[in-house]
Design a protein around this motif. Structure first.
Motif, PDB file in Angstrom:
ATOM      1  N   GLU A 126       0.827  -1.208   0.000  1.00 13.90           N
ATOM      2  CA  GLU A 126       0.000   0.000   0.000  1.00 13.90           C
ATOM      3  C   GLU A 126       0.863   1.262   0.000  1.00 13.90           C
ATOM      4  OE1 GLU A 126      -3.494   2.260   0.007  1.00 13.90           O
ATOM      5  OE2 GLU A 126      -3.272   0.083  -0.228  1.00 13.90           O
ATOM      6  N   LYS A 127       1.905   1.286   0.822  1.00 10.57           N
ATOM      7  CA  LYS A 127       2.716   2.492   0.970  1.00 10.57           C
ATOM      8  C   LYS A 127       3.696   2.680  -0.180  1.00 10.57           C
ATOM      9  CE  LYS A 127       5.839   4.808   4.225  1.00 10.57           C
ATOM     10  NZ  LYS A 127       6.526   4.706   5.545  1.00 10.57           N
ATOM     11  N   LYS A 128       4.344   1.610  -0.605  1.00 11.72           N
ATOM     12  CA  LYS A 128       5.416   1.730  -1.594  1.00 11.72           C
ATOM     13  C   LYS A 128       4.931   1.634  -3.040  1.00 11.72           C
ATOM     14  CE  LYS A 128       8.788   2.143   1.350  1.00 11.72           C
ATOM     15  NZ  LYS A 128       9.615   3.392   1.426  1.00 11.72           N
ATOM     16  N   HIS A 129       3.780   1.018  -3.259  1.00 13.95           N
ATOM     17  CA  HIS A 129       3.375   0.754  -4.644  1.00 13.95           C
ATOM     18  C   HIS A 129       2.003   1.347  -4.997  1.00 13.95           C
ATOM     19  CE1 HIS A 129       6.851  -1.808  -4.832  1.00 13.95           C
ATOM     20  NE2 HIS A 129       6.366  -2.643  -3.907  1.00 13.95           N
ATOM     21  N   LEU A 130       0.980   1.050  -4.204  1.00 12.26           N
ATOM     22  CA  LEU A 130      -0.368   1.459  -4.593  1.00 12.26           C
ATOM     23  C   LEU A 130      -0.591   2.962  -4.449  1.00 12.26           C
ATOM     24  CD1 LEU A 130      -2.571  -1.458  -3.198  1.00 12.26           C
ATOM     25  CD2 LEU A 130      -1.684  -1.108  -5.508  1.00 12.26           C
ATOM     26  N   ILE A 131      -0.074   3.566  -3.382  1.00 11.14           N
ATOM     27  CA  ILE A 131      -0.254   5.017  -3.221  1.00 11.14           C
ATOM     28  C   ILE A 131       0.481   5.792  -4.318  1.00 11.14           C
ATOM     29  CG2 ILE A 131       0.262   6.969  -1.716  1.00 11.14           C
ATOM     30  CD1 ILE A 131      -0.423   5.254   0.661  1.00 11.14           C
ATOM     31  N   PRO A 132       1.758   5.508  -4.627  1.00 15.28           N
ATOM     32  CA  PRO A 132       2.372   6.183  -5.785  1.00 15.28           C
ATOM     33  C   PRO A 132       1.677   5.850  -7.105  1.00 15.28           C
ATOM     34  CG  PRO A 132       4.059   5.267  -4.359  1.00 15.28           C
ATOM     35  CD  PRO A 132       2.757   4.725  -3.877  1.00 15.28           C
ATOM     36  N   PHE A 133       1.108   4.654  -7.194  1.00 15.65           N
ATOM     37  CA  PHE A 133       0.369   4.274  -8.403  1.00 15.65           C
ATOM     38  C   PHE A 133      -0.865   5.158  -8.584  1.00 15.65           C
ATOM     39  CE2 PHE A 133      -2.583   1.684 -10.839  1.00 15.65           C
ATOM     40  CZ  PHE A 133      -1.779   1.165 -11.842  1.00 15.65           C
ATOM     41  N   SER A 134      -1.534   5.484  -7.471  1.00 12.51           N
ATOM     42  CA  SER A 134      -2.743   6.316  -7.550  1.00 12.51           C
ATOM     43  C   SER A 134      -2.430   7.768  -7.875  1.00 12.51           C
ATOM     44  CB  SER A 134      -3.512   6.242  -6.225  1.00 12.51           C
ATOM     45  OG  SER A 134      -2.749   6.812  -5.173  1.00 12.51           O
ATOM     46  N   TRP A 135      -1.198   8.212  -7.631  1.00 13.30           N
ATOM     47  CA  TRP A 135      -0.839   9.589  -7.989  1.00 13.30           C
ATOM     48  C   TRP A 135      -0.917   9.813  -9.496  1.00 13.30           C
ATOM     49  CZ3 TRP A 135       4.216   9.629  -4.587  1.00 13.30           C
ATOM     50  CH2 TRP A 135       3.845   9.676  -3.233  1.00 13.30           C
ATOM     51  N   HIS A 136      -0.708   8.791 -10.278  1.00  8.95           N
ATOM     52  CA  HIS A 136      -0.704   8.913 -11.738  1.00  8.95           C
ATOM     53  C   HIS A 136      -2.048   8.521 -12.358  1.00  8.95           C
ATOM     54  CE1 HIS A 136       3.682   9.489 -11.686  1.00  8.95           C
ATOM     55  NE2 HIS A 136       3.729   8.508 -10.806  1.00  8.95           N
ATOM     56  N   THR A 137      -2.731   7.564 -11.765  1.00  7.82           N
ATOM     57  CA  THR A 137      -3.964   7.057 -12.379  1.00  7.82           C
ATOM     58  C   THR A 137      -5.228   7.509 -11.662  1.00  7.82           C
ATOM     59  OG1 THR A 137      -3.826   5.028 -11.058  1.00  7.82           O
ATOM     60  CG2 THR A 137      -2.764   5.018 -13.218  1.00  7.82           C
ATOM     61  N   GLY A 138      -5.114   7.956 -10.409  1.00  9.73           N
ATOM     62  CA  GLY A 138      -6.312   8.287  -9.651  1.00  9.73           C
ATOM     63  C   GLY A 138      -6.967   7.039  -9.082  1.00  9.73           C
ATOM     64  N   ASP A 139      -8.172   7.224  -8.548  1.00  8.79           N
ATOM     65  CA  ASP A 139      -8.897   6.097  -7.954  1.00  8.79           C
ATOM     66  C   ASP A 139      -9.716   5.317  -8.969  1.00  8.79           C
ATOM     67  OD1 ASP A 139      -7.858   6.787  -5.508  1.00  8.79           O
ATOM     68  OD2 ASP A 139      -9.580   8.028  -4.949  1.00  8.79           O
ATOM     69  N   GLY A 140     -10.003   5.917 -10.125  1.00 11.11           N
ATOM     70  CA  GLY A 140     -10.805   5.224 -11.120  1.00 11.11           C
ATOM     71  C   GLY A 140     -12.290   5.331 -10.833  1.00 11.11           C
ATOM     72  N   PRO A 141     -13.125   4.846 -11.743  1.00 15.75           N
ATOM     73  CA  PRO A 141     -14.583   4.913 -11.533  1.00 15.75           C
ATOM     74  C   PRO A 141     -15.025   3.992 -10.411  1.00 15.75           C
ATOM     75  CG  PRO A 141     -14.076   3.616 -13.481  1.00 15.75           C
ATOM     76  CD  PRO A 141     -12.777   4.195 -13.026  1.00 15.75           C
TER      77      PRO A 141
END
Length: 213
Positions: A126-141
């Motif tokens: 969650e901290k190292k991968h998913l949160i930085p991932f959401s910075w570029h893609t957002g949360d989605g629909p």
């Protein structure tokens, strides 16, 4: 002596008769078609589409949330689904090793780090991968369905009520959507009413007092 008498008699010029132009012979008109005559002028405009029709006609483009776990080709539609996918499919393995992106690449050159338990592995992802991932893609629909559920008659929101619980503000829940043609017609109708109201106002002459002798 005048100038005209010095010139002497002037012979009159012959007057040419004007002849009209010889026009081309007119072509015979074609016979009228049988059936209903064709209406002249512009054809009537098609009714304007409703907002939901315009929304559905727009081209849809959704960002695919790719799982970057080593060897996984899953494509999810939002971040929450990707988070549940990683938690259920990858974090429950007995190895407890992170194989996401750079962690999988570093484990090929050095000994991979093994987490002590599943919660620590999930916190790392969650901290190292998913949160930085959401910075570029957002949360989605989101498709939870809660915003689309219609409230019942007894479930009127509190902000539409007064202190005694009586509804004082009308709700727009059952309000019909007005298309562009109806809005334009109502706008013209309002203009006509304002003009009629202005015409019915008393004039300044009738308001002025009458001087009595």
């Amino acid at each position: 002596m005048s100038y005209a008498s010095l010139r002497g008699p002037v012979s009159p010029k012959p007057v040419k008769e004007r002849t009209g132009r010889v026009g081309r012979p007119s072509k015979p008109k074609p016979p009228l078609p049988l059936g209903n005559p064709k209406r002249r002028g512009r054809p009537p405009k098609a009714p304007s589409p409703l907002p939901w029709q315009v929304y559905r006609s727009l081209p849809t483009s959704f960002t695919a949330f790719l799982c970057e776990w080593s060897g996984c080709k899953a494509e999810l539609h939002n971040l929450d689904t990707l988070r549940r996918h990683v938690s259920v499919v990858h974090c429950r393995k007995a190895s407890l090793i992170c194989c996401w992106g750079k962690c999988a690449q570093s484990s090929q050159t050095s000994a991979p780090y093994q987490f002590p338990n599943v919660p620590s592995l999930r916190a790392h992802i969650e901290k190292k991968h998913l949160i930085p991932f959401s910075w570029h893609t957002g949360d989605g629909p989101r498709n939870y369905g809660a915003p689309n559920q219609r409230l019942k008659d007894e479930e009127i929101p509190d902000y539409l009520k007064d202190d005694q619980g009586n509804q004082v503000t009308p709700s727009i829940r059952d309000q019909e959507v007005e298309d562009f043609a109806t809005w334009k017609h109502n706008r013209q109708k309002l203009k006509d009413l304002l003009v009629q109201l202005n015409d019915n106002l008393p004039s300044e002459e009738s308001d002025s007092p009458i001087d009595e002798d």
